[in-house]
Structure formats: structure tokens, C-alpha cells
Design an enzyme around this catalytic site. Structure first.
Site, PDB file in Angstrom:
ATOM      1  N   THR A  74       0.829  -1.202   0.000  1.00  0.00           N
ATOM      2  CA  THR A  74       0.000   0.000   0.000  1.00  0.00           C
ATOM      3  C   THR A  74       0.865   1.255   0.000  1.00  0.00           C
ATOM      4  OG1 THR A  74      -1.743  -1.172   1.194  1.00  0.00           O
ATOM      5  CG2 THR A  74      -1.789   1.224   1.304  1.00  0.00           C
ATOM      6  N   CYS A  95     -14.288  -8.655   2.051  1.00  0.00           N
ATOM      7  CA  CYS A  95     -14.219  -9.569   3.185  1.00  0.00           C
ATOM      8  C   CYS A  95     -13.135  -9.209   4.196  1.00  0.00           C
ATOM      9  CB  CYS A  95     -13.985 -10.984   2.716  1.00  0.00           C
ATOM     10  SG  CYS A  95     -13.905 -12.121   4.100  1.00  0.00           S
TER      11      CYS A  95
END
Lengths: 378, 378
Positions: free
Chosen positions: B76, B320
Site C-alpha cells: 500500500t 471480506c
């Protein structure tokens, strides 16, 4: 040149020798906590339990609630996030940020993003004037104040209790940087935001601690992210090991501090006998394990290298990194010599013998470096 | 409920089971590389050698130069830094950023910091139109373009070679997100910036890869920092382990891909027989180990939980996670069902027996969840 067996590592500030229990904890959590703690299945929940347990353990040491403690990718990231999000959360109050002059570069840089910070000067021992700090915090338009608990370069402890009193009175949140103190001395609970550095207490590097009291509003600083303090998450094994190491060092904090304090006293006394040296930092109100001195007519890097050859690893203020060769802003703010600087940070495992051998070698190393620079007979 | 010995982990996308050699590498580097690689003494230099060796190993796999490869605190962070600094380095050209519609949230969010990005849509298989991408890149004021090599949620491979051709013609740097592909398939050298995710190929989480060709200018995005892509540095043991794992998986990349591709074919065929299911993503131009399907009348989370109880860990698109309960923007961009979604990402160690057992259990699990939701006889 480097007799591996006999190396003495005296550069434990910000990166201490890894605690044996931390090593073991990394291993355990690589096996039990490799999964993503944000996933809903058993493997994810097991990783989540490890990280929650780690938060709980760190919170217990800090005197905080579990939900007030978060892990970040490192100490630098924790400081940056605390300043930026803490200030953004108080945008209505203003955008001025009050800092001590010897805060970490990460604090100063993050504060500069919001404009010119109000820097409270330090005295020649590296201590901020508590009155001046209180006055600055009470000024108009102050969003946030930041003061380190202790300076990692020179060891000087700051009056964080009084700073917090003043900040509370002014309704300004105080960020306390405990990056050099947590794990070495008791950190007072007088903070609204707190950052700490596991690598400094024998935990692994690559993980940091950011604590924020529930009353403090941390604003989002970018587009929505469920964990803006650690985008993408942190390493569970590293966070777990950080907590395990903190619990371990906390168990005999006072004994370890007393032992290292007396070794530092011995170093301070012996080093003062070397010609043309300045021992830096507060002799009393200081960290138990850190001592810094600066030698006239010596290049800090050259001395680090000379001592390294003799089997001793030492630091040299913030200047002693391969990448940042600028003089330390901490020493500059104190108005002391910024060159020829050596920092000793003792590990919990440092022995009197280690110190004795270091002190036996130091004067010769200084002389040799001076000779090489053509400084004779001083 | 959870028979530990018989668990089958089929949620290896973005967080694969740790490769045994990676575990061993973490251990070795905790012992040899715990020091700060920026320090000048022997311990620091040893850590620096480990991280330089790791950069060299990753560079060799990428077909890049060692100095073009850096480690970040995670995938990220690598994506964020690539977009922000890559765009800032081209400020003179403009501030528009072209992205595929199914890029990672980190890319979309970073791009939004510079204004509204130009999103190139994908078709129902998740593939961007190469012509539309080329056209968007050739538009005026484009600073940067970003396209993932493959989508980690649905497996679809993007036409990065053609995108790079168009970007080169327009003089626009292309960021290729190889976060879901490096370590599983050969990543073409058609990139100017590249981000990758060690945790996806069996390395540890908590470290990412950012590569930038020497010709690309990455602008400073804040106050001076010697390592702005990893403020404070990354964990040397994690970076070293990431490289070791990459070398290991690279050694039999094609065999592992073929083996997993045939297991995925088997899953695709079997799942299509379950009533009211949609198998998502490109059936041919896809990652070898990822398959995603969506069930009508089923809640994705409930199905993940039901399968977990049966001993199978699966994912559910980006939705999820315990923290982000929004529907997947990837599935939404493809115009397919965003609920009832299950993602399977096979590990290199997944066996035909694992898959057989999963396929035996899946239809019953779907039926039970549907029954509980009151959906009968469909």
C-alpha cells in the site's frame, strides 16, 4: 580487523540489540500470526488476537486503554501521523504547532507542513524552559503541542508533566515523544498523544507505537482508510515481538536503569579527563543509558570508524548515518559543538568490563584521529 | 469446530502462507541484520549488505538495476508513494492521473489527492480496453498513468504492454501494480514505476517493493527525508526474507503456475454446476491461482464463516475484511454481482486433495447459508 567475538555494541539508541524474547516472539508469531488480522476466518482471527494482545500489553505499560494504542510501520510514522492528524483534528482552534527545539526531525517536518511551528528553545543542557513552553501553548490559534519525554541524542529529560499541565489549561493536546525513554524509565501518563519506538527497547524495528487518548480527535488526513495510521496494516510478528520485549524490559526496569546509570556516570567521569572534550546533556535529569560527548579537532565520523576498527560500535548524534551527513540539529539548538560527536547508548546487557575496555581504548582513538588530521600536542 | 490439522487455507491472495525459506531468512537476518543499515559501524554495514543484497535479488527478477529497487513499509505504501511522487515529479506536464477502474484502493485514493482521476472502464471480465487507455493517456495534462498487471480479486490480467507502448508514445510514465502477479507469473518489463507485494508471494507482510526506472523523476512530497519512500527505514529481516522468498518461487514459477492453473480450471468447472452462481473474471487471460465466484441469494461473509467452520479459509473480494464492509469496487466496476462473493487464491502448496475436499463441501455450505436466509428450493 573486526574480531567478531569481542565486539562491544554501544550504539543502542533507536536500535538496541534485539531482546532474546523478542526474537522468540517473532518466530512464534510468524507461525501463528502470518495471516491478515482483518480477515474473518480462523487464521485471520488468530492473527487479530495476537495483535490485540500486543496492544493490550503496551497499553498496560503506558497506563492506557487497549483501544487507545495502535501499531504503525515505525516510530517516524507514528510521530508524523500524530502531528498531522492531531493538528488536523483541531483545525477549528487554529493551525499553530508548538514544539521543543530538539524534537525529532519527523515532528519538526510534520509540523512544518502546517506552517512555521513555534519552536521553544532549549538551554545548553538541552532542556526546554517549562515557562516558555507554557506561554507558547497558551498563545492563540495553537492546534497541538509536541515535547519529547527525553532526547535520544543527548539523554536530557524534558519537563513533560509541567508542559501537559499548561497544555491542559489551554485546551491543547500534547504529543509526548517517548521514543527514547519507553522501556528505559517510567513514562508519566501526562500525554494526550504518545509515540514510542520498539527498536529502542530491544524490540524489532519496522514497527512503532501510537497512542491517543479517547478524548483526542484524530482527523482523517486523506481519503478514507480504515487504518490511516498504518495503511495496509503492520507486521503482526513485529508488533507482537515489540510488546513481548516491552513486557520483558518493564519487569526489571529500575534495576536495569540503576545499573546503566552508574556505568554512564563512570563514562562521564572518565571522558572528562580526555583533553578538549565537552560532555553534553543534563548530568542529572537524563536517561539512564545515554551519554554524549564532543571532541574538539575531531571529525565524528572518523572517530566512529576508528572505534569500530577497535571493536566498539558507537553512534554520533543524528549526524552519524550514511545518508544524513548534516550536523545534528539537536546539538545546534543546544549551542554546543556539533562536530566530533560520539553517542553511547548502553544496552541492558552492557557489562562493566565492556565499559572498561571502551574507556581504555577511547583516548588513544581520539589521539590517532587528531594526529591524522594534523592536530598535534593539544 | 476447527480441526487444526486438517485446515485448508485457500485465502492466499495478498497474504500467502509464509514460505519456509522466508521464515528461515527472517531468523537469519534477525541475528545478522538487526542493526540500522544507515549506521557506519560494522553492525550497520552488515545490515546494509543484507538489504542491498535483497534489492539486488528483487531487481534481478524484475529485470531492473539494483539502485532502481527500494523497499517500503508495505505494498500500500509503495503504491501511494509511486502515485504521489510520480505525479509530483511531472507537475510541469499537468496533474491528471489516468487509472484503470479496478486499481487498488491505494492507487485510487492517492490519485484523488491530485484531483479527479481519469478512470478507464473495464469490461465484464475486468479487462480495461487498451484503446481507451491509450486514448486517455494521450490526453492533455496527463502526469501519470497506473494499470495493474493483474487484478488480485478476480485474476484478470491487463494489457500492460500495450498500455506502456501508449504511455511511452505520450511521454507519460506508467505505474504497473504487480502486487497480485509478481511471484506467480513473469511480469513484463514494460513499466516505468512498479509496485509489488512480498506477502502475496510467500514473503512476510510489513514490507513492500517500489521500483522506479532511473529515467523517472520522483519528486519530494514533503520536507527533506533521505528515504521518503520508507521514512525511518524498513525492517531488514522482512526485506531480506521477501527477496529470499521471491528467488525461491521464481525458481519453479512455470511449474507452480501450471499446477495451480489446472486446479483452478477444475474449480471453475465444478463451481459452475452449483445453482445460481456466477464465475467472475477472465477465464483465459488470468492469474494461474485466483478464481472468484458470486452466489445469488447469499451473503459473502456468511459463506466465508460457514466454510471456515468446515475447515476452509477463503476470501471474499475486497469486501471480506472485518473493517471494510463495503461492496468491492472491483466487482462493481465490472458490473457483476457484488454480494455472495468468494475468492479462492491457491498457494503453491495447495494439493488436488485440498481442492477436492473443498469442492465436496462447497455446495452444502451454500445451501445451508441460503436456507438460513430463507431461500428455499432455488
Amino acid at each position: 580487523m573486526e574480531a567478531a567475538g569481542s565486539r562491544v555494541h554501544l550504539d543502542n539508541g533507536g536500535r538496541a540489540v534485539l531482546h532474546p524474547l523478542a526474537r522468540q516472539a517473532v518466530l512464534q508469531a510468524l507461525d501463528d500470526g502470518w495471516a491478515d488480522p482483518r480477515r474473518l476466518h480462523a487464521e485471520g482471527r488468530r492473527a487479530a488476537r495476537l495483535i490485540d494482545g500486543a496492544r493490550e500489553a503496551v497499553a498496560a505499560v503506558l497506563g492506557a486503554r487497549t483501544e487507545e494504542v495502535r501499531f504503525t510501520p515505525g516510530h517516524t510514522a507514528a510521530l508524523h501521523r500524530a502531528v498531522v492528524a492531531g493538528a488536523a483534528g483541531r483545525r477549528r482552534a487554529g493551525d499553530r504547532i508548538v514544539v521543543g527545539a530538539t524534537e525529532r526531525a519527523a515532528v519538526l517536518h510534520a509540523a512544518e507542513l502546517a506552517g512555521e511551528p513555534v519552536k521553544v528553545p532549549v538551554d545548553v543542557l538541552g532542556r526546554v524552559d517549562a515557562e516558555a513552553f507554557a506561554e507558547a501553548v497558551a498563545g492563540s490559534g495553537v492546534a497541538l503541542a509536541a515535547l519529547q519525554h527525553a532526547n535520544g541524542e543527548v539523554g536530557t529529560v524534558q519537563p513533560v508533566e509541567r508542559a501537559h499541565e499548561a497544555a491542559r489549561a489551554a485546551g491543547v493536546p500534547l504529543l509526548v515523544d517517548a521514543g527514547a525513554s519507553l522501556g528505559h524509565v517510567v513514562v508519566p501518563g501526562t500525554w494526550d498523544l504518545l509515540a514510542a519506538d520498539p527498536a529502542d527497547w530491544g524490540g524489532p524495528s519496522g514497527v512503532g507505537v501510537l497512542a491517543a487518548r479517547q478524548r483526542v480527535r484524530l482527523a482523517a488526513t486523506g481519503p478514507e482508510d480504515p487504518e490511516p495510521w498504518a495503511p495496509g496494516g503492520v507486521s503482526v510478528p513485529l508488533a507482537f515481538a515489540a510488546a513481548v520485549a516491552l513486557q520483558a524490559v518493564r519487569a526489571d526496569l529500575d534495576e536495569a536503569a540503576a545499573r546503566r546509570r552508574s556505568l554512564v556516570d563512570r563514562i562521564r567521569a572518565a571522558v572528562a579527563d580526555v583533553p578538549d572534550v565537552e560532555v553534553v546533556g543534563d548530568p542529572d535529569g537524563r536517561l539512564p543509558h545515554v551519554v554524549t560527548f564532543s571532541f574538539l579537532y575531531v571529525d565524528g565520523e572518523a572517530l566512529v570508524t576508528e572505534l569500530d576498527r577497535e571493536g566498539f560500535a558507537v553512534g554520533s548524534g543524528s549526524a552519524c548515518t550514511a545518508s544524513t551527513l548534516e550536523p545534528s540539529h539537536v546539538l545546534a539548538a543546544m549551542g554546543v559543538l556539533t562536530h566530533g560527536n560520539v553517542r553511547i547508548a548502553l544496552d541492558r546487557t552492557t557489562t562493566p568490563d565492556d565499559v572498561g575496555r571502551f574507556l581504555a581504548v577511547l583516548p588513544g582513538a581520539v589521539s590517532r584521529v587528531r594526529e591524522r588530521l594534523g592536530v598535534h600536542g593539544l
